[in-house]
Design an enzyme around this catalytic site. Structure first.
Site, short mmCIF file in Angstrom:
data_model
loop_
_atom_site.label_atom_id
_atom_site.label_comp_id
_atom_site.label_asym_id
_atom_site.label_seq_id
_atom_site.Cartn_x
_atom_site.Cartn_y
_atom_site.Cartn_z
N THR A 116 -60.61 -10.85 -29.59
CA THR A 116 -59.26 -10.49 -29.20
C THR A 116 -59.19 -9.02 -28.79
O THR A 116 -58.46 -8.64 -27.89
CB THR A 116 -58.28 -10.72 -30.37
OG1 THR A 116 -58.48 -12.03 -30.90
CG2 THR A 116 -56.84 -10.59 -29.92
N ARG B 87 -66.43 -6.84 -32.69
CA ARG B 87 -66.34 -6.41 -34.09
C ARG B 87 -67.37 -7.13 -34.92
O ARG B 87 -67.48 -8.35 -34.85
CB ARG B 87 -64.95 -6.70 -34.65
CG ARG B 87 -63.90 -5.82 -34.01
CD ARG B 87 -62.55 -5.97 -34.65
NE ARG B 87 -61.60 -5.30 -33.78
CZ ARG B 87 -60.29 -5.33 -33.93
NH1 ARG B 87 -59.76 -6.00 -34.95
NH2 ARG B 87 -59.50 -4.69 -33.09
N SER C 85 -60.22 -1.60 -36.15
CA SER C 85 -58.79 -1.64 -36.45
C SER C 85 -58.48 -1.80 -37.94
O SER C 85 -58.83 -0.96 -38.74
CB SER C 85 -58.17 -2.76 -35.62
OG SER C 85 -56.78 -2.68 -35.68
N HIS C 86 -57.86 -2.93 -38.30
CA HIS C 86 -57.41 -3.11 -39.68
C HIS C 86 -58.50 -3.66 -40.59
O HIS C 86 -58.27 -3.85 -41.77
CB HIS C 86 -56.21 -4.07 -39.67
CG HIS C 86 -56.55 -5.37 -39.02
ND1 HIS C 86 -56.71 -5.48 -37.66
CD2 HIS C 86 -56.81 -6.58 -39.53
CE1 HIS C 86 -57.04 -6.73 -37.36
NE2 HIS C 86 -57.11 -7.43 -38.48
N LYS D 135 -64.89 -1.11 -28.09
CA LYS D 135 -64.01 -1.74 -27.12
C LYS D 135 -64.00 -0.90 -25.86
O LYS D 135 -64.00 0.33 -25.93
CB LYS D 135 -62.62 -1.74 -27.76
CG LYS D 135 -61.55 -2.38 -26.97
CD LYS D 135 -60.31 -2.53 -27.82
CE LYS D 135 -59.46 -1.30 -27.72
NZ LYS D 135 -58.04 -1.56 -27.72
N ASP E 22 -52.21 1.20 -39.08
CA ASP E 22 -53.50 0.60 -39.40
C ASP E 22 -54.66 1.55 -39.12
O ASP E 22 -54.46 2.73 -38.80
CB ASP E 22 -53.69 -0.72 -38.64
CG ASP E 22 -53.90 -0.49 -37.15
OD1 ASP E 22 -53.42 0.54 -36.64
OD2 ASP E 22 -54.55 -1.34 -36.51
N ASP F 240 -56.79 2.11 -36.69
CA ASP F 240 -56.89 2.86 -35.43
C ASP F 240 -55.53 3.31 -34.89
O ASP F 240 -55.44 3.79 -33.77
CB ASP F 240 -57.64 2.04 -34.38
CG ASP F 240 -56.96 0.72 -34.05
OD1 ASP F 240 -56.25 0.19 -34.93
OD2 ASP F 240 -57.11 0.22 -32.93
N ASP G 95 -52.73 1.71 -34.00
CA ASP G 95 -51.91 1.01 -33.01
C ASP G 95 -50.89 0.06 -33.64
O ASP G 95 -50.05 -0.49 -32.95
CB ASP G 95 -52.78 0.30 -31.95
CG ASP G 95 -53.78 -0.67 -32.54
OD1 ASP G 95 -53.80 -0.82 -33.78
OD2 ASP G 95 -54.54 -1.28 -31.77
N ARG G 96 -50.98 -0.14 -34.96
CA ARG G 96 -50.01 -1.03 -35.62
C ARG G 96 -49.00 -0.23 -36.42
O ARG G 96 -49.26 0.93 -36.79
CB ARG G 96 -50.72 -1.98 -36.59
CG ARG G 96 -51.67 -2.92 -35.93
CD ARG G 96 -52.18 -3.93 -36.93
NE ARG G 96 -53.10 -4.85 -36.27
CZ ARG G 96 -53.38 -6.06 -36.70
NH1 ARG G 96 -52.85 -6.50 -37.84
NH2 ARG G 96 -54.21 -6.84 -36.04
N THR H 114 -52.06 -14.03 -27.40
CA THR H 114 -52.30 -12.97 -28.38
C THR H 114 -53.31 -11.94 -27.86
O THR H 114 -54.32 -12.31 -27.28
CB THR H 114 -52.83 -13.61 -29.68
OG1 THR H 114 -51.80 -14.43 -30.21
CG2 THR H 114 -53.23 -12.56 -30.69
N GLU I 57 -46.06 -7.68 -30.57
CA GLU I 57 -46.74 -8.81 -31.20
C GLU I 57 -46.28 -8.89 -32.64
O GLU I 57 -45.99 -7.87 -33.28
CB GLU I 57 -48.25 -8.60 -31.18
CG GLU I 57 -48.86 -8.62 -29.80
CD GLU I 57 -50.38 -8.72 -29.88
OE1 GLU I 57 -50.90 -9.83 -29.77
OE2 GLU I 57 -51.04 -7.68 -30.10
N GLU I 58 -46.29 -10.14 -33.16
CA GLU I 58 -45.88 -10.34 -34.55
C GLU I 58 -46.82 -9.64 -35.53
O GLU I 58 -46.46 -9.43 -36.68
CB GLU I 58 -45.83 -11.84 -34.88
CG GLU I 58 -47.06 -12.67 -34.50
CD GLU I 58 -48.32 -12.34 -35.23
OE1 GLU I 58 -48.24 -12.12 -36.45
OE2 GLU I 58 -49.38 -12.30 -34.59
N SER I 59 -48.01 -9.30 -35.07
CA SER I 59 -49.03 -8.71 -35.94
C SER I 59 -48.83 -7.20 -36.10
O SER I 59 -49.79 -6.44 -36.10
CB SER I 59 -50.41 -9.01 -35.37
OG SER I 59 -50.47 -8.57 -34.01
N LYS J 35 -50.82 -0.90 -27.91
CA LYS J 35 -49.71 -0.84 -28.83
C LYS J 35 -49.80 0.49 -29.56
O LYS J 35 -50.86 1.12 -29.58
CB LYS J 35 -49.72 -2.03 -29.79
CG LYS J 35 -51.00 -2.27 -30.58
CD LYS J 35 -50.88 -3.60 -31.30
CE LYS J 35 -52.02 -3.82 -32.28
NZ LYS J 35 -53.12 -4.59 -31.70
N ARG K 68 -54.65 -18.94 -38.60
CA ARG K 68 -53.32 -18.35 -38.68
C ARG K 68 -52.29 -19.44 -38.39
O ARG K 68 -52.39 -20.15 -37.39
CB ARG K 68 -53.15 -17.23 -37.68
CG ARG K 68 -54.17 -16.10 -37.81
CD ARG K 68 -53.66 -14.83 -37.16
NE ARG K 68 -54.69 -13.84 -36.93
CZ ARG K 68 -55.27 -13.09 -37.87
NH1 ARG K 68 -54.92 -13.25 -39.14
NH2 ARG K 68 -56.19 -12.20 -37.57
#
Ligand code: VG1
Ligand code: CO
Length: 544
Positions: free
Chosen positions: A18, A22, A113-114, A126, A278, A280, A282-283, A345, A364-366, A377, A497
């Site tokens: 995604t 990773r 990320s997370h 990435k 998070d 990195d 972005d959240r 997603t 996004e919902e995440s 984001k 999920r």
């Protein structure tokens, strides 16, 4: 210049997910593993020689070693100039900002990320393109194809560069600029938000806030913005020093993993506003005094209040949300008379919409929210957006959200994750659903009638590219919905999920507990998908 051509053989598992590649750190430490992927990036690009790239990461374990390798490989491959964040630190949104500002050819971002970090944790890499956003599928597929056939990589033989503070260096013919990690990003935020008004609001003394950086990349950014620039008191930013293992935690801003912040915000004398980011950066998670804002609601509230924020006061071209994100923002878009796009997603699907000026805000919902200011984001951007709204409206987070529900109705929403389950049965569960959805339309389950059921497929409205198999969605005639997907960011087994949503227009029912409001749908999801059987789990690992 001493360029070495190193013989290598392909790894079969370098398919980006995604958001990039990773893997556990131990996999990236295998001889040639990182190098193969980096060379495959360069081999899949055209016309980058002599151009500028941006490199940085979230500060996790192996970030520094990886950066030194990437610098030497970039020099050997003919890159003209590299901008590196000081100490190797660049949040994902800051990297996107710098790629755009400097007109770079692209960037390499190092982050999982997370996902937890440290020697036993995860690492990630990435590639971002010149618009500052994640490489679209056609680029990541090209990289993956290269990883399957690679036989040599190029690397400059040279000593490591000191990336600990800003400065200029040469690596062979390539220039390296070590840059301040925060400056450009802060400048961009200043241009979008009413910093003076937020500063005044904070100085008024009637407002308290708490920001948790979870020992990840946003620490330096949050301190510079909230404490230094906006005058929040020292200590407002908690866990503000990036650590290579994030202090042993999951740098994931949700109710489960940001539990220290949740405890503070759900205590008796809680601050008015709380937020976390998070690994990195972005959240974002947004909290009020004893109140949690779901990311889907946050996107809707931000959209409805955008005219209060200087950078967005002239109106929005449109909005976009990922398919599993709740339809709360759709209601706002309808009222504003703007288009609302539904994408698969992953942030890479927003890039074309933003570039074509079809969407201004995305989410996004995440726990991901962002806008056309960059192409990722952006966690702290979302926090500033909320602060700007609060400074103007002078109401509590809870009041703002509840008024929003009164106007638009409430989309009860929850995501249930079944983490690290066995891959084969997880795939079987999805295959089984896929084979069922064709016949589901019109079917009745108790009080629910299926309005549509499919495996989501997306045709990009800008370039016409098609992305299929993006998640099973089953929508019911009352506007409720269940969605099933397998994660594309996990590194162990599979993560299932389950996304649940129901719409409640009646304000007298808005105070219900979310899990209770969704309990019929939860039972229905089990009935349809047989989650317990296929995952061998009685309950989800994480509920957000
Ligand atoms: C998850 C989220 C997705 C997000 C992606 C990257 O992907 O669901 O919405 O874009 O992580 O976010 P998946 O495939 O595991 O569901 V980040 O902050 O990890 O770069
Ligand atoms: Co992230």
């Amino acid at each position: 210049m001493n360029i070495r051509n190193i013989k290598t053989t392909p790894f079969t598992d370098q398919k980006p997910g995604t958001s990039g590649l990773r893997k556990p750190v131990t996999v990236f430490q295998k001889p040639h593993y990182l190098e193969n992927f980096v060379q495959s990036i360069f081999d899949s690009l055209e016309g980058y020689q002599g151009e500028t790239f941006v490199v940085g990461g979230d500060g996790r374990y192996y970030n520094r070693q990886a950066i030194q390798i990437i610098l030497k490989m970039a020099a050997a491959n003919g890159v003209g100039k590299i901008l590196v964040g000081s100490e190797g630190i660049l949040s994902t949104p800051a990297a996107s900002c710098i790629i755009r500002k400097e007109g770079a050819f692209g960037g390499i971002i190092l982050s999982a990320s997370h996902n937890p970090g440290g020697p036993e944790g995860d690492f990630g890499i990435k590639y971002n393109i010149g618009n500052g956003g994640p490489a679209p599928e056609k680029v990541t597929s090209a990289i993956f194809e290269q990883t399957k056939v690679i036989d040599t990589y190029k690397i400059l033989e040279a000593a490591d560069i000191n990336i600990d503070r800003p400065g200029s260096f040469k690596l062979g013919d390539m220039s390296v600029e070590v840059i301040d990690s925060v400056e450009s990003y802060l400048e961009l935020m200043d241009s979008l938000f009413d910093f003076d008004r937020i500063k005044e609001f904070i100085a008024s003394g009637s407002f308290e806030m708490c920001i948790d950086s979870l020992h990840a990349v946003t620490g330096p950014y949050a301190r510079a913005i909230f404490e230094k620039r906006l005058g929040a008191k020292e200590g407002t930013v908690k866990n503000g020093t990036p650590l290579e293992d994030f202090g042993g935690g999951h740098p994931d801003p949700n109710l489960v993993y940001a539990k220290d912040l949740v405890e503070i915000m759900f205590s008796e004398n809680a601050p008015n506003f709380g937020a976390a980011s998070d690994g990195d950066g972005d959240r974002n998670m947004i909290l009020g005094n004893n109140f949690f804002v779901t990311p889907s609601d946050s996107l809707a509230v931000i959209t409805a209040n955008a005219k209060l924020v200087p950078g967005y006061k002239d109106g929005l071209a449109g909005v976009a949300r990922s398919m599993p994100t709740s339809a709360a923002v759709d209601k706002v878009a309808a009222k504003l008379g703007i288009d609302c796009y539904e994408t698969p997603t992953g942030w890479k699907f927003f890039g074309n919409l933003l570039d074509a000026n079809k969407a201004t805000l995305c989410g996004e919902e995440s726990f991901g929210t962002g806008s056309n200011h960059i192409r990722e984001k952006d966690g702290l951007w979302a926090v500033l957006f909320w602060l700007n709204i609060l400074a103007v409206r002078q109401e509590s987070v809870e009041d703002i959200v509840k008024q929003h529900w009164q106007t638009y109705g409430r989309n009860f929403y929850s995501r249930h994750d079944y983490e690290e389950v066995d891959k084969d049965p997880a795939n079987e569960l999805m295959d089984r659903l896929r084979s069922m959805v064709g016949e589901m339309k019109g079917k009745e389950y108790g009080n629910y009638t299926v309005e549509y059921a499919d495996d989501f497929s997306y045709t990009d409205p800008v370039d016409g590219s098609v992305s299929s198999k993006q998640g099973i969605r089953i929508g019911f005639t009352d506007g409720s919905r269940i969605v099933f997907r397998l994660s594309g960011t996990g590194t162990k087994g599979a993560t299932l999920r389950l996304y649940l949503e129901s719409y409640e227009p009646d304000a007298s029912k808005h105070d219900r507990d979310t899990q209770e409001a969704l309990s019929d749908l939860i039972a229905l999801a089990e009935e349809i998908a047989q989650i317990k059987k296929f995952t061998d789990r009685d309950a989800p690992t994480v509920i957000t």
